[in-house]
Design a protein around this motif. Structure first.
Motif, PDB file in Angstrom:
ATOM      1  N   SER A 237     -25.366  58.611 -28.043  1.00 29.78           N
ATOM      2  CA  SER A 237     -26.412  57.778 -27.462  1.00 29.78           C
ATOM      3  C   SER A 237     -26.102  56.290 -27.585  1.00 29.78           C
ATOM      4  CB  SER A 237     -27.753  58.097 -28.137  1.00 29.78           C
ATOM      5  OG  SER A 237     -27.691  57.812 -29.525  1.00 29.78           O
ATOM      6  N   THR A 242     -20.534  56.972 -18.391  1.00 30.04           N
ATOM      7  CA  THR A 242     -20.829  57.202 -16.979  1.00 30.04           C
ATOM      8  C   THR A 242     -20.403  58.619 -16.590  1.00 30.04           C
ATOM      9  OG1 THR A 242     -18.685  56.240 -16.393  1.00 30.04           O
ATOM     10  CG2 THR A 242     -20.595  54.772 -16.377  1.00 30.04           C
ATOM     11  N   SER A 261     -28.725  60.111 -24.875  1.00 28.28           N
ATOM     12  CA  SER A 261     -29.690  59.163 -24.322  1.00 28.28           C
ATOM     13  C   SER A 261     -29.122  57.752 -24.232  1.00 28.28           C
ATOM     14  CB  SER A 261     -30.956  59.156 -25.187  1.00 28.28           C
ATOM     15  OG  SER A 261     -30.664  58.688 -26.495  1.00 28.28           O
ATOM     16  N   ARG A 262     -29.781  56.939 -23.381  1.00 29.17           N
ATOM     17  CA  ARG A 262     -29.468  55.512 -23.225  1.00 29.17           C
ATOM     18  C   ARG A 262     -28.012  55.285 -22.841  1.00 29.17           C
ATOM     19  NH1 ARG A 262     -33.722  52.327 -25.276  1.00 29.17           N
ATOM     20  NH2 ARG A 262     -35.321  53.592 -26.301  1.00 29.17           N
ATOM     21  N   ASN A 263     -27.575  55.962 -21.785  1.00 23.43           N
ATOM     22  CA  ASN A 263     -26.267  55.758 -21.188  1.00 23.43           C
ATOM     23  C   ASN A 263     -26.459  55.557 -19.688  1.00 23.43           C
ATOM     24  OD1 ASN A 263     -23.863  56.090 -23.154  1.00 23.43           O
ATOM     25  ND2 ASN A 263     -25.254  57.733 -23.788  1.00 23.43           N
ATOM     26  N   ASN A 264     -25.415  55.717 -18.929  1.00 27.50           N
ATOM     27  CA  ASN A 264     -25.489  55.592 -17.472  1.00 27.50           C
ATOM     28  C   ASN A 264     -25.040  56.888 -16.801  1.00 27.50           C
ATOM     29  OD1 ASN A 264     -26.297  52.761 -17.454  1.00 27.50           O
ATOM     30  ND2 ASN A 264     -24.215  52.314 -18.131  1.00 27.50           N
ATOM     31  N   LEU A 265     -25.400  58.002 -17.380  1.00 26.68           N
ATOM     32  CA  LEU A 265     -24.999  59.299 -16.856  1.00 26.68           C
ATOM     33  C   LEU A 265     -25.729  59.604 -15.550  1.00 26.68           C
ATOM     34  CD1 LEU A 265     -25.012  61.286 -20.218  1.00 26.68           C
ATOM     35  CD2 LEU A 265     -23.028  60.381 -19.011  1.00 26.68           C
ATOM     36  N   THR A 266     -25.017  60.255 -14.633  1.00 27.81           N
ATOM     37  CA  THR A 266     -25.573  60.603 -13.333  1.00 27.81           C
ATOM     38  C   THR A 266     -25.420  62.107 -13.091  1.00 27.81           C
ATOM     39  OG1 THR A 266     -23.452  60.082 -12.288  1.00 27.81           O
ATOM     40  CG2 THR A 266     -25.094  58.324 -12.365  1.00 27.81           C
ATOM     41  N   ASN A 287     -31.275  57.776 -18.638  1.00 26.58           N
ATOM     42  CA  ASN A 287     -30.037  57.865 -17.874  1.00 26.58           C
ATOM     43  C   ASN A 287     -30.398  57.811 -16.394  1.00 26.58           C
ATOM     44  OD1 ASN A 287     -27.463  58.398 -19.586  1.00 26.58           O
ATOM     45  ND2 ASN A 287     -29.018  59.653 -20.598  1.00 26.58           N
ATOM     46  N   HIS A 288     -29.526  58.312 -15.554  1.00 17.50           N
ATOM     47  CA  HIS A 288     -29.799  58.354 -14.117  1.00 17.50           C
ATOM     48  C   HIS A 288     -29.624  59.781 -13.594  1.00 17.50           C
ATOM     49  CE1 HIS A 288     -29.768  53.994 -14.294  1.00 17.50           C
ATOM     50  NE2 HIS A 288     -28.560  54.037 -14.829  1.00 17.50           N
ATOM     51  N   ASN A 311     -35.589  59.290 -16.113  1.00 18.16           N
ATOM     52  CA  ASN A 311     -34.477  59.716 -15.269  1.00 18.16           C
ATOM     53  C   ASN A 311     -35.002  59.815 -13.834  1.00 18.16           C
ATOM     54  OD1 ASN A 311     -31.842  60.453 -16.810  1.00 18.16           O
ATOM     55  ND2 ASN A 311     -33.447  61.248 -18.140  1.00 18.16           N
TER      56      ASN A 311
END
Length: 434
Positions: A237, A242, A261-266, A287-288, A311
């Motif tokens: 986290s 990404t 949590s608190r990343n830029n995952l898509t 995230n996303h 999200n």
């Protein structure tokens, strides 16, 4: 105990944790004690830099300097400790990069969390420290990608790289970590050597030293000692990761805590996430991520802490004993998510509810349509024809009236005679028996 440290004599173990000792550890460099095996100076007020003299302690297995005010760079002589198994340097002010520990093949636990260390994550960890079970590097300034060499660590049970500046994607090879993907993997406590000593010719034996660790579990920090070897955690986290969550991560069936949590995952949540049946805590918030929640979520029967908030998830929350028990905060920030425990209904639920109401209303309307003016006319005509068709005939037709009453008189006489005969038979039967 307070004050600065003196020069110690020859020692095998030294435990002085949780005191108020001050000053530096420079006295150890002048100490004659070279047979030190276990040293625990954690939770004191020690400060200053570490001298590069640790090469003299060739038998050192456990070094715990956590929770002090030590600073500066880590000495290169740490890398000469071939016997070391446990290294706690967390919660200090160390800076710079981690020195090479490629000769420390017996290392099982490394904790350098909550410092100011920087540089890229060392690739040599996964190539040389193959006995490593706990790797905690949280809350530093590490950067770069997560090296795929970490997948070589078959014994790895705790991986905490949170609160750094790590970029790139989550490695696809985490399923090669046997300790996390095999439920039958042997798990034991972090137990170190016990010692025999003599006092006035009497032999005594110390109990084995059980290692301990403070880990983030379900949103709070907890200290583990005897069950430390049973804990399984991946915490990545608060970084800059990404890409998508790899499907291979769902093969970690022995994992209890997963925090991304608190990343830029898509992308979507892996459809087979329900295979991680031992999962107790899951945090994918901020995230996303998009798409629907997989129906396999219903298989996570041990899940008691979950956060999917903020999200881009949509669709209906799967029906599960667990998922409906979490409060709405676990799902907040996903505007197109619907179904219990959220108050907004899904379109399918609205249609179903509307159809039910329509059927109820239609049924009542159909019942009302039966009661018309013609219904009342028929009711009156039926009464007139039925009642007066019989009674009127008896009044007008004298012979019919006589026959009618005669029939009822005969019926009355027949019933009376039948009952009288039946009662007499019963009386005679009882008299015979007496």
């Amino acid at each position: 105990m307070n004050g600065s440290l003196p020069a110690f004599p020859e020692l095998g173990v030294l435990f002085l944790s949780k005191n108020m000792l001050t000053g530096s550890l420079s006295s150890f460099c002048t100490s004659s004690s070279q047979s030190l095996i276990q040293l625990d100076m954690s939770s004191n007020f020690l400060e200053g830099q570490l001298s590069d003299c640790w090469g003299k302690f060739k038998s050192l297995e456990v070094l715990n300097l956590a929770e002090n005010n030590l600073s500066g760079k880590l000495p290169n002589s740490f890398g000469a400790r071939r016997q070391i198994k446990s290294l706690h340097l967390n919660r200090n002010n160390f800076s710079g990069e981690i020195p090479s520990l490629i000769l420390c093949h017996k290392l099982q636990l490394i904790d350098v969390g909550d410092n100011n260390l920087q540089g890229t994550l060392p690739m040599w960890i996964g190539h040389h420290l193959l006995q490593l079970s706990n790797l905690r590097m949280r809350a530093n300034k590490f950067q770069g990608n997560i090296p795929t060499s970490l997948c070589n660590l078959s014994f790895l049970q705790v991986l905490d790289l949170s609160q750094n500046n790590i970029i790139g994607e989550i490695p696809q090879c985490f399923d090669r970590i046997v300790a996390l993907s095999n439920l039958s993997f042997p798990r034991t406590t972090f137990q170190h050597t016990s010692f025999i000593y003599f006092v006035e010719n009497e032999m005594y034996e110390t109990g084995p030293f059980i290692d301990k660790e403070i880990l983030a579990w379900k949103g709070s920090n907890k200290e583990y000692d005897k069950i430390l070897g049973l804990v399984t955690i991946i915490d990545l986290s608060c970084n800059h990761l990404t890409g998508e969550i790899p499907q291979s991560i769902t093969k970690l069936v022995a994992l209890a805590t997963l925090n991304l949590s608190r990343n830029n995952l898509t992308g979507i949540i892996p459809s087979n996430i329900g295979h991680m049946e031992r999962l107790e805590s899951l945090d994918l918030s901020r995230n996303h991520l998009s798409g629907r929640m997989p129906t396999s979520f219903s298989n996570l029967t041990f899940l008691n802490n979950m956060n999917l908030s903020f999200n881009n998830l949509d669709g209906k929350i799967p029906v599960s004993t667990q998922l409906q028990t979490f409060d709405s905060y676990s799902y907040v920030g996903n505007n197109r998510l619907c179904g219990p425990p959220l108050i907004n209904l899904c379109p399918s639920d609205v249609i179903s509810s509307t159809r039910t109401n329509d059927k109820h209303v239609t049924s009542e309307e159909d019942e009302d349509k039966l009661i018309t003016f013609g219904f009342y006319v028929s009711l009156v005509l039926g009464f007139i024809i039925g009642f007066w068709g019989v009674c009127g005939t008896l009044v007008i037709k004298t012979s019919w009236r006589r026959a009618y009453f005669k029939f009822f008189n005969n019926m009355k006489d027949w019933i009376y005679v039948t009952l009288a005969v039946f009662v007499n038979r019963l009386k005679k039967r009882f008299q015979v028996e007496d």
